[in-house]
Design an enzyme around this catalytic site. Structure first.
Site, PDB file in Angstrom:
ATOM      1  N   GLU A 113      60.802 -41.733 -26.421  1.00 55.53           N
ATOM      2  CA  GLU A 113      61.299 -40.385 -26.763  1.00 55.53           C
ATOM      3  C   GLU A 113      60.449 -39.335 -26.045  1.00 55.53           C
ATOM      4  OE1 GLU A 113      63.398 -38.397 -27.793  1.00 55.53           O
ATOM      5  OE2 GLU A 113      63.359 -38.040 -29.948  1.00 55.53           O
ATOM      6  N   ASP A 114      61.044 -38.185 -25.761  1.00 52.76           N
ATOM      7  CA  ASP A 114      60.276 -37.123 -25.115  1.00 52.76           C
ATOM      8  C   ASP A 114      59.321 -36.431 -26.087  1.00 52.76           C
ATOM      9  OD1 ASP A 114      62.334 -35.984 -26.603  1.00 52.76           O
ATOM     10  OD2 ASP A 114      63.001 -34.612 -25.032  1.00 52.76           O
ATOM     11  N   ASP A 117      59.389 -34.017 -33.207  1.00 51.05           N
ATOM     12  CA  ASP A 117      59.209 -32.700 -33.815  1.00 51.05           C
ATOM     13  C   ASP A 117      59.255 -32.888 -35.334  1.00 51.05           C
ATOM     14  OD1 ASP A 117      59.234 -30.010 -34.388  1.00 51.05           O
ATOM     15  OD2 ASP A 117      61.175 -29.602 -33.523  1.00 51.05           O
ATOM     16  N   LYS A 145      54.503 -33.157 -32.153  1.00 51.53           N
ATOM     17  CA  LYS A 145      54.131 -31.908 -32.849  1.00 51.53           C
ATOM     18  C   LYS A 145      53.723 -32.279 -34.276  1.00 51.53           C
ATOM     19  CE  LYS A 145      57.308 -28.782 -30.450  1.00 51.53           C
ATOM     20  NZ  LYS A 145      58.512 -27.948 -30.623  1.00 51.53           N
ATOM     21  N   PHE A 166      57.367 -24.127 -28.408  1.00 47.16           N
ATOM     22  CA  PHE A 166      58.559 -24.697 -27.797  1.00 47.16           C
ATOM     23  C   PHE A 166      58.257 -24.995 -26.333  1.00 47.16           C
ATOM     24  CE2 PHE A 166      62.739 -24.994 -25.940  1.00 47.16           C
ATOM     25  CZ  PHE A 166      63.410 -25.753 -26.887  1.00 47.16           C
ATOM     26  N   ARG A 179      64.782 -29.126 -17.468  1.00 51.63           N
ATOM     27  CA  ARG A 179      64.380 -30.530 -17.584  1.00 51.63           C
ATOM     28  C   ARG A 179      63.633 -31.005 -16.341  1.00 51.63           C
ATOM     29  NH1 ARG A 179      67.000 -32.825 -22.033  1.00 51.63           N
ATOM     30  NH2 ARG A 179      69.092 -32.060 -22.462  1.00 51.63           N
TER      31      ARG A 179
HETATM   32  P1  IMP Z   1      63.279 -33.968 -34.211  1.00 52.02           P
HETATM   33  O1  IMP Z   1      64.503 -34.735 -34.609  1.00 52.02           O
HETATM   34  O2  IMP Z   1      63.109 -32.720 -35.032  1.00 52.02           O
HETATM   35  O3  IMP Z   1      62.025 -34.804 -34.182  1.00 52.02           O
HETATM   36  O4  IMP Z   1      63.551 -33.407 -32.782  1.00 52.02           O
HETATM   37  C1  IMP Z   1      63.467 -34.182 -31.673  1.00 52.02           C
HETATM   38  C2  IMP Z   1      64.342 -33.647 -30.566  1.00 52.02           C
HETATM   39  O5  IMP Z   1      64.405 -32.218 -30.595  1.00 52.02           O
HETATM   40  C3  IMP Z   1      63.738 -34.010 -29.259  1.00 52.02           C
HETATM   41  O6  IMP Z   1      64.266 -35.225 -28.776  1.00 52.02           O
HETATM   42  C4  IMP Z   1      64.093 -32.841 -28.374  1.00 52.02           C
HETATM   43  O7  IMP Z   1      65.354 -33.058 -27.801  1.00 52.02           O
HETATM   44  C5  IMP Z   1      64.203 -31.668 -29.321  1.00 52.02           C
HETATM   45  N1  IMP Z   1      62.973 -30.843 -29.335  1.00 52.02           N
HETATM   46  C6  IMP Z   1      62.046 -30.735 -30.313  1.00 52.02           C
HETATM   47  N2  IMP Z   1      61.060 -29.880 -29.962  1.00 52.02           N
HETATM   48  C7  IMP Z   1      61.376 -29.434 -28.728  1.00 52.02           C
HETATM   49  C8  IMP Z   1      60.722 -28.529 -27.802  1.00 52.02           C
HETATM   50  O8  IMP Z   1      59.633 -27.963 -28.038  1.00 52.02           O
HETATM   51  N3  IMP Z   1      61.354 -28.343 -26.625  1.00 52.02           N
HETATM   52  C9  IMP Z   1      62.539 -28.934 -26.298  1.00 52.02           C
HETATM   53  N4  IMP Z   1      63.174 -29.781 -27.109  1.00 52.02           N
HETATM   54  C10 IMP Z   1      62.590 -30.037 -28.329  1.00 52.02           C
END
Ligand code: IMP
Length: 194
Positions: A113-114, A117, A145, A166, A179
């Site tokens: 995963e990138d 969050d 994060k 962000f 990207r």
């Molecule tokens: P989560 O489900 O809240 O953990 O969010 C994960 C997804 O939200 C990641 O795979 C990203 O696509 C997007 N995301 C979360 N934070 C960022 C950020 O700071 N920049 C860009 N995309 C983010």
């Protein structure tokens, strides 16, 4: 083609009507060095195993391409598409595509995963993959994060823990832009758009 300017956020790929790149958070050489470490660690952990690296698109694409080349094992590469964000806010819903055809029963799966969050995306994916009875499931994320994690989930490999800002670049987007930046940068929205 050049617009003749070299200062400020002048590179056209660093600006967007809604905001612009504020600063570089993690430079390219740092990303590269960390990925080499992670690759060696993963190769040691999965030696003699049947490893499936599962890239979460779109954000995980650049990380996966570099990470898998740093893992000196005959891995299998698979892809799943996960969508949860619109602009800078999580939509709170996760859409998954291409899970159905995955052949992971009895195999070791590493989800790449990138960024983690809130953890919602990974919770959803974890559940969907578990139902296919893999031998093991683990997560490798480039960015984490820590302060935002709302859904507890085990993360085996973390590239960098970052502050709650962000970020864009190296696979991460703002409304599908940025990207292709080679580094991780902080994106600052214009006041009118926040
Ligand atoms: P989560 O489900 O809240 O953990 O969010 C994960 C997804 O939200 C990641 O795979 C990203 O696509 C997007 N995301 C979360 N934070 C960022 C950020 O700071 N920049 C860009 N995309 C983010």
């Amino acid at each position: 083609m050049s617009d003749g300017t070299t200062n400020g956020p002048a590179r056209l790929r660093d600006v967007h009507p809604a905001g612009e790149i504020e600063r570089i958070l993690i430079a390219e050489p740092e990303i590269r060095a960390r990925i080499m470490e992670l690759g060696a660690e993963i190769a040691a952990d999965y030696a003699e195993r049947d490893l499936v690296v599962l890239c979460l698109l779109k954000g995980g694409i650049y990380f996966t391409v570099d990470l898998t080349r740093a893992i000196d094992l005959p891995i299998t590469l698979e892809f799943v598409r996960a969508r949860s964000y619109a602009g800078m806010e999580s939509t709170g819903k996760v859409e998954l595509s291409w899970i159905d055809g995955l052949d992971i029963g009895g195999r070791d799966v590493l989800i790449v995963e990138d960024i983690v969050d809130t953890g919602l995306t990974l919770i959803e994916i974890w559940r969907a993959l578990e139902a296919k009875r893999p031998a093991s499931l683990a997560i490798c994320t480039l960015l984490y994060k820590e302060k935002r994690l709302a859904h507890p989930i085990p993360i085996a490999y973390i590239g960098f823990a970052i502050e709650d800002v962000f970020v864009v670049g190296y696979g991460l987007d703002y409304d599908e832009r940025f990207r292709n930046l080679p580094h991780i940068a902080v994106f600052q929205p214009h006041e009118s758009s926040g």
